[in-house]
Design an enzyme around this catalytic site. Structure first.
Site, PDB file in Angstrom:
ATOM      1  N   HIS A 307      31.942  42.991  38.149  1.00 26.16           N
ATOM      2  CA  HIS A 307      33.307  42.448  38.230  1.00 26.16           C
ATOM      3  C   HIS A 307      34.094  43.251  39.239  1.00 26.16           C
ATOM      4  O   HIS A 307      33.914  44.456  39.357  1.00 26.16           O
ATOM      5  CB  HIS A 307      34.005  42.548  36.865  1.00 26.16           C
ATOM      6  CG  HIS A 307      35.181  41.638  36.738  1.00 26.16           C
ATOM      7  ND1 HIS A 307      36.422  41.979  37.221  1.00 26.16           N
ATOM      8  CD2 HIS A 307      35.289  40.394  36.225  1.00 26.16           C
ATOM      9  CE1 HIS A 307      37.258  40.978  36.971  1.00 26.16           C
ATOM     10  NE2 HIS A 307      36.605  40.002  36.384  1.00 26.16           N
ATOM     11  N   ASP A 365      31.546  35.660  31.781  1.00 26.18           N
ATOM     12  CA  ASP A 365      30.624  34.518  31.931  1.00 26.18           C
ATOM     13  C   ASP A 365      29.249  34.759  31.323  1.00 26.18           C
ATOM     14  O   ASP A 365      28.436  33.839  31.248  1.00 26.18           O
ATOM     15  CB  ASP A 365      30.464  34.199  33.430  1.00 26.18           C
ATOM     16  CG  ASP A 365      31.766  33.653  33.998  1.00 26.18           C
ATOM     17  OD1 ASP A 365      32.244  34.214  34.993  1.00 26.18           O
ATOM     18  OD2 ASP A 365      32.315  32.706  33.412  1.00 26.18           O
TER      19      ASP A 365
END
Ligand code: SDX
Length: 430
Positions: A307, A365
């Protein structure tokens, strides 16, 4: 915002003072607004790794500590105590609603769920195998061809009508896209159902028999929508702000955000995670795939990992992982191969030097697709589900940007590395 200053010293020894702006929490920012005018240079930050594009009151992320706050409320508390409709109100209007405000907001959303019948005809034109995100971005963009009463971005009275309309219609458009891919008839919304129940009804009801809402599925989806609702200046939200900064109508700005979300590096990752887990197939193959993810010559990446901001656990991934166990157990799923594989993959990766050194953790996700699949939602619809949750964040940021008196059109500069000035060469001389 209180101010200090950085001193920038040029190679020739001259210096300039750059004001420092402070927010309520989080890193200070250096205001470089006068840099080019005073010093004739630009800053350079491809991908905006260290660049603040705006000030915002909506969402705060501390990537090192794994903190996510919506209008100051920790996402963990909202996940535990709130509902998606209440969180939507919070993100849009800045505070938790009282009973009357929540009831009025909920009623308004329920009464805007139907589409103009002309919009439904678009779905007759899509190929049977059209990707649902292609249909979603197309039909949301088409809303600017129908709802002409909410196109004047400078009329704040129109902002609420636009807001309630797009929040209410997103699930209806998403359900129509799903029904097309399933080869089933479109199911109209029902105003007696709440936001998530109505979505399940439009997805899974069929004319041939009564459909009973699965309360576990409704609760799980409501929580997933809360967790996906906003995430400060991510790629798709920044796209909405950028598109809206030109004064483009809000429906087109949201459609631009949907297009950006579709990418596998962003919201498209939830679909890519499921396909990756299915490709890995068995835990014995994990080392091979993790090795590929570390191999710079191999484009394969561990989808759902890493991320830009979180260098610790994504708090949303932690909540969703716990939800996976609960939802699958409540649905009587004892055989959970995909979840078992995902957990083994996470364990393996988190022990690997490469992932430790680069602070790569599971993101939002990584586990969400496992729940969507358990609820009967096809993999191609996963990013559409992300878009349904994130629309309220996009709208909240669009409203904040368009009502900011200091807002200007977004127009970054560049470092030019192309050819210097040169004269045209006639064709016969080339
Ligand atoms: C979302 O921004 C948001 O807030 C997004 C989001 C939201 O709510 O809006 O949180 C939603 O988009 C989550 C991210 C979903 N995407 C994926 O899961 C795709 C896989 N992840 C990567 O593509 C990547 O981690 C990104 C895109 C998420 C972040 O990319 P960055 O910040 O540009 O980081 P990077 O690509 O520069 O990676 C840093 C290093 C690189 O190695 P080096 O060049 O330093 O040697 O880490 C490596 C990368 O190669 N790396 C990975 C990896 N992610 C990063 N290596 C293997 N597998 C991965 N998944």
């Amino acid at each position: 915002m209180s101010k200090d200053a950085f001193t920038l010293t040029r190679p020739d020894g001259k210096s300039m003072s750059l004001p420092v702006l402070k927010g309520t929490i989080g890193p200070d920012v250096i205001d470089i607004g006068q840099l080019y005018k005073d010093q004739g240079v630009f800053t350079f930050d491809p991908g905006f790794v260290a660049t603040g594009s705006c000030k915002s009151d909506i969402t705060f992320i501390d990537g090192d500590e794994g903190v996510l706050l919506y209008r100051g409320y920790p996402v963990e508390q909202l996940a535990k105590h709130s509902s998606f409709i209440e969180v939507a109100y919070l993100l849009l209007y800045g505070d938790l609603p009282d009973k009357d405000q929540l009831a009025a907001f909920d009623t308004s959303i329920r009464r805007h769920t139907m589409l103009n019948e002309g919009m439904l005809r678009f779905f007759n034109g899509f190929r049977y195998d059209a990707h649902p995100m292609a249909m979603l971005s197309a039909v949301v963009g088409s809303m600017s061809a129908y709802y002409h009463d909410t196109m004047n971005v400078n009329d704040t009275a129109q902002h609420d009508i636009f807001t309630h309309r797009i929040l209410a219609k997103l699930p209806t458009i998403a359900a129509a896209a799903y029904k097309l891919t399933a080869g089933q008839p479109f199911i109209y919304p029902r105003n007696d159902l709440n936001y998530t129940e109505n979505m399940l009804h439009m997805f899974f009801a069929v004319p041939a028999e009564p459909y009973e809402i699965n309360s576990i599925a409704a609760q799980a989806l409501d929580l997933l929508f809360i967790l996906h609702a906003d995430h400060e200046q991510n790629c798709s939200t920044s796209t909405v702000r950028m598109a809206g900064s030109s004064g483009a109508n809000p429906y087109s700005a949201i459609a631009a955000g949907i297009a950006a979300l579709w990418g596998p590096a962003h919201g498209g990752a939830n679909e890519a995670v499921l396909r990756m887990l299915e490709q890995i197939g068995d835990a014995k193959n994990i080392p091979k795939f993790v090795a590929r993810a570390k191999d710079k010559s191999d484009p394969f990446r561990l989808m759902g990992f890493g991320h830009r901001v979180y260098k610790n656990f994504d708090p949303r991934a932690t909540i969703i992982r716990e939800m996976c166990h609960k939802v699958l157990a409540q649905m009587g799923r004892t055989d959970t191969p995909l979840l078992d594989l995902a957990i083994k993959l996470e364990e393996f990766a988190l022990k690997d030097e490469y992932f430790i050194e680069k602070d790569l953790y599971p993101n939002v996700d990584f586990y969400s697709g496992i729940i969507y699949k358990a609820l009967g939602i096809p993999t191609s619809m996963f990013t559409v589900m992300f878009a349904i949750g994130r629309t309220v964040g996009w709208v909240a940021h669009w409203r904040e940007m368009i009502t900011d008196p200091a807002a200007r059109i977004s127009r970054p500069r560049q470092l030019y590395t192309g050819p210097k000035n040169r004269d045209y060469v006639a064709l016969e001389k080339r």
